[in-house]
Design a protein around this motif. Structure first.
Motif, PDB file in Angstrom:
ATOM      1  N   HIS A   1       0.873  -1.170   0.000  1.00 34.37           N
ATOM      2  CA  HIS A   1       0.000   0.000   0.000  1.00 34.37           C
ATOM      3  C   HIS A   1       0.915   1.226   0.000  1.00 34.37           C
ATOM      4  O   HIS A   1       1.984   1.197   0.631  1.00 34.37           O
ATOM      5  N   MET A   2       0.463   2.296  -0.669  1.00 33.62           N
ATOM      6  CA  MET A   2       1.354   3.452  -0.816  1.00 33.62           C
ATOM      7  C   MET A   2       0.664   4.771  -0.475  1.00 33.62           C
ATOM      8  O   MET A   2      -0.559   4.876  -0.576  1.00 33.62           O
TER       9      MET A   2
ATOM     10  N   LEU B   1       1.909   3.726   7.299  1.00 31.49           N
ATOM     11  CA  LEU B   1       1.787   4.912   6.452  1.00 31.49           C
ATOM     12  C   LEU B   1       1.304   6.103   7.286  1.00 31.49           C
ATOM     13  O   LEU B   1       0.514   5.941   8.206  1.00 31.49           O
ATOM     14  N   GLY B   2       1.760   7.296   6.907  1.00 25.77           N
ATOM     15  CA  GLY B   2       1.191   8.495   7.519  1.00 25.77           C
ATOM     16  C   GLY B   2       2.198   9.515   8.010  1.00 25.77           C
ATOM     17  O   GLY B   2       1.822  10.638   8.322  1.00 25.77           O
ATOM     18  N   THR B   3       3.470   9.139   8.095  1.00 22.94           N
ATOM     19  CA  THR B   3       4.458  10.165   8.465  1.00 22.94           C
ATOM     20  C   THR B   3       4.573  11.192   7.344  1.00 22.94           C
ATOM     21  O   THR B   3       4.623  12.394   7.575  1.00 22.94           O
ATOM     22  N   PHE B   4       4.571  10.697   6.093  1.00 29.27           N
ATOM     23  CA  PHE B   4       4.521  11.618   4.960  1.00 29.27           C
ATOM     24  C   PHE B   4       3.088  12.164   4.894  1.00 29.27           C
ATOM     25  O   PHE B   4       2.131  11.389   4.887  1.00 29.27           O
ATOM     26  N   PRO B   5       2.916  13.499   4.865  1.00 33.08           N
ATOM     27  CA  PRO B   5       1.559  14.053   4.833  1.00 33.08           C
ATOM     28  C   PRO B   5       0.779  13.545   3.615  1.00 33.08           C
ATOM     29  O   PRO B   5       1.306  13.530   2.504  1.00 33.08           O
ATOM     30  N   LEU B   6      -0.460  13.113   3.861  1.00 29.76           N
ATOM     31  CA  LEU B   6      -1.253  12.482   2.801  1.00 29.76           C
ATOM     32  C   LEU B   6      -1.816  13.538   1.846  1.00 29.76           C
ATOM     33  O   LEU B   6      -2.632  14.368   2.254  1.00 29.76           O
ATOM     34  N   PRO B   7      -1.410  13.492   0.562  1.00 29.34           N
ATOM     35  CA  PRO B   7      -1.932  14.475  -0.395  1.00 29.34           C
ATOM     36  C   PRO B   7      -3.345  14.109  -0.850  1.00 29.34           C
ATOM     37  O   PRO B   7      -3.643  12.939  -1.075  1.00 29.34           O
ATOM     38  N   ILE B   8      -4.192  15.131  -0.950  1.00 24.87           N
ATOM     39  CA  ILE B   8      -5.553  14.935  -1.440  1.00 24.87           C
ATOM     40  C   ILE B   8      -5.802  15.980  -2.521  1.00 24.87           C
ATOM     41  O   ILE B   8      -5.601  17.178  -2.269  1.00 24.87           O
TER      42      ILE B   8
ATOM     43  N   GLU C   1      -8.911   5.175   2.546  1.00 19.77           N
ATOM     44  CA  GLU C   1      -8.969   5.628   1.141  1.00 19.77           C
ATOM     45  C   GLU C   1     -10.438   5.778   0.714  1.00 19.77           C
ATOM     46  O   GLU C   1     -10.822   6.777   0.112  1.00 19.77           O
ATOM     47  N   GLU C   2     -11.248   4.808   1.054  1.00 17.33           N
ATOM     48  CA  GLU C   2     -12.672   4.854   0.669  1.00 17.33           C
ATOM     49  C   GLU C   2     -13.374   6.014   1.338  1.00 17.33           C
ATOM     50  O   GLU C   2     -14.145   6.732   0.716  1.00 17.33           O
ATOM     51  N   ILE C   3     -13.110   6.188   2.635  1.00 17.95           N
ATOM     52  CA  ILE C   3     -13.801   7.251   3.384  1.00 17.95           C
ATOM     53  C   ILE C   3     -13.457   8.615   2.777  1.00 17.95           C
ATOM     54  O   ILE C   3     -14.327   9.432   2.508  1.00 17.95           O
ATOM     55  N   ILE C   4     -12.167   8.857   2.531  1.00 20.33           N
ATOM     56  CA  ILE C   4     -11.761  10.172   2.014  1.00 20.33           C
ATOM     57  C   ILE C   4     -12.291  10.361   0.598  1.00 20.33           C
ATOM     58  O   ILE C   4     -12.775  11.444   0.243  1.00 20.33           O
ATOM     59  N   ASN C   5     -12.244   9.315  -0.209  1.00 20.69           N
ATOM     60  CA  ASN C   5     -12.718   9.459  -1.594  1.00 20.69           C
ATOM     61  C   ASN C   5     -14.216   9.736  -1.667  1.00 20.69           C
ATOM     62  O   ASN C   5     -14.701  10.214  -2.690  1.00 20.69           O
TER      63      ASN C   5
ATOM     64  N   GLY D   1      -4.415  10.426  -1.934  1.00 18.91           N
ATOM     65  CA  GLY D   1      -3.111   9.866  -2.305  1.00 18.91           C
ATOM     66  C   GLY D   1      -2.819   8.490  -1.739  1.00 18.91           C
ATOM     67  O   GLY D   1      -1.697   7.993  -1.872  1.00 18.91           O
ATOM     68  N   LEU D   2      -3.817   7.864  -1.109  1.00 15.30           N
ATOM     69  CA  LEU D   2      -3.622   6.474  -0.697  1.00 15.30           C
ATOM     70  C   LEU D   2      -3.842   5.570  -1.896  1.00 15.30           C
ATOM     71  O   LEU D   2      -4.876   5.658  -2.568  1.00 15.30           O
TER      72      LEU D   2
END
Ligand code: 5RP
Length: 219
Positions: A92-93, A127-134, A184-188, A197-198
């Protein structure tokens, strides 16, 4: 001690082994992919061309006289080769550091195999130290930001950046992403979000990982 750039170059070279003969391949975006494009130029006679995930990669491919196809002209992409900002052992990325996440997710969705090329600094336990781009439609920016705060994140507008699709990027800090597929689903599903960006639902199939001890291929 190899530098991060040397590790990126090592995985860019190794990725050539995953390029099928006489095919159109998907090409991602970023500094690791830029090195891969340089390598690809050396064997360009062996492929038909590429579908690109950004204007920046398109320009680089064209500068090397590698034919660039519109995704709508192409039915099949055997491989998509791209970097990541973070990747876990499930492959997962988090992607989108270069703001190309939406086109990356589309091209990756078409491809049979996603080959991720990354140096060991990107390989993380969670995952999550790198800020998640949206990527967000501009008029929804404040609403989406409030919803992301409800999810426990701290969104920040990426200053001075408009995506290739004319949208803005919110970088979400402070998320400890224990369930990437679910998040990923919730944010999308937040209205106004174009893509998160997940890359968990469509994870990588192969990780070409550049380590101090050599390049490892993980599946
Ligand atoms: C661009 C991306 C890139 O793959 C990611 O940011 C990694 O980039 P780099 O190879 O420069 O570290 O997702 O949107």
């Amino acid at each position: 001690m190899l530098t991060q750039d040397q590790l990126k170059l090592a995985v860019a070279k190794k990725a050539l082994e995953f390029v099928p003969e006489d095919a159109i391949i998907g090409v991602g975006t970023g500094s690791t992919v830029n090195l891969f494009i340089e390598e690809l130029a050396g064997i360009k006679g062996r492929i038909k061309g590429a579908v690109s995930s950004s204007e920046a990669s398109t320009a680089r491919l064209k500068a090397h006289h590698i034919p660039v196809f519109d995704l709508n002209e192409v039915e099949k992409l055997p491989v998509y080769i791209d970097g990541a900002d973070e990747i876990n052992h499930h492959l997962h990325m988090i992607k989108g550091g270069g703001a190309a996440l939406t086109r990356e997710k589309i091209v990756a969705g078409v491809a049979d195999e996603f080959i991720c090329i990354a140096d060991e600094q990107k390989y993380v336990a969670m995952l999550g130290t790198f800020p998640l781009p949206i990527e967000v439609i501009p008029m929804a920016r404040s609403y989406v930001a409030r919803e992301l705060v409800r999810l426990g994140g701290h969104p920040e507008l990426r200053q001075g950046v408009t995506t290739d699709n004319g949208n803005v990027i919110l970088d979400v800090h402070g998320l400890q992403i224990m369930k990437p597929v679910e998040l990923e689903e919730i944010i999308n599903h937040i209205a106004g979000v174009v893509t998160c960006g997940l890359f968990a639902r469509r994870r990588a199939d192969v990780l070409v990982l550049g380590k101090q001890s050599g390049v490892e291929v993980l599946r």
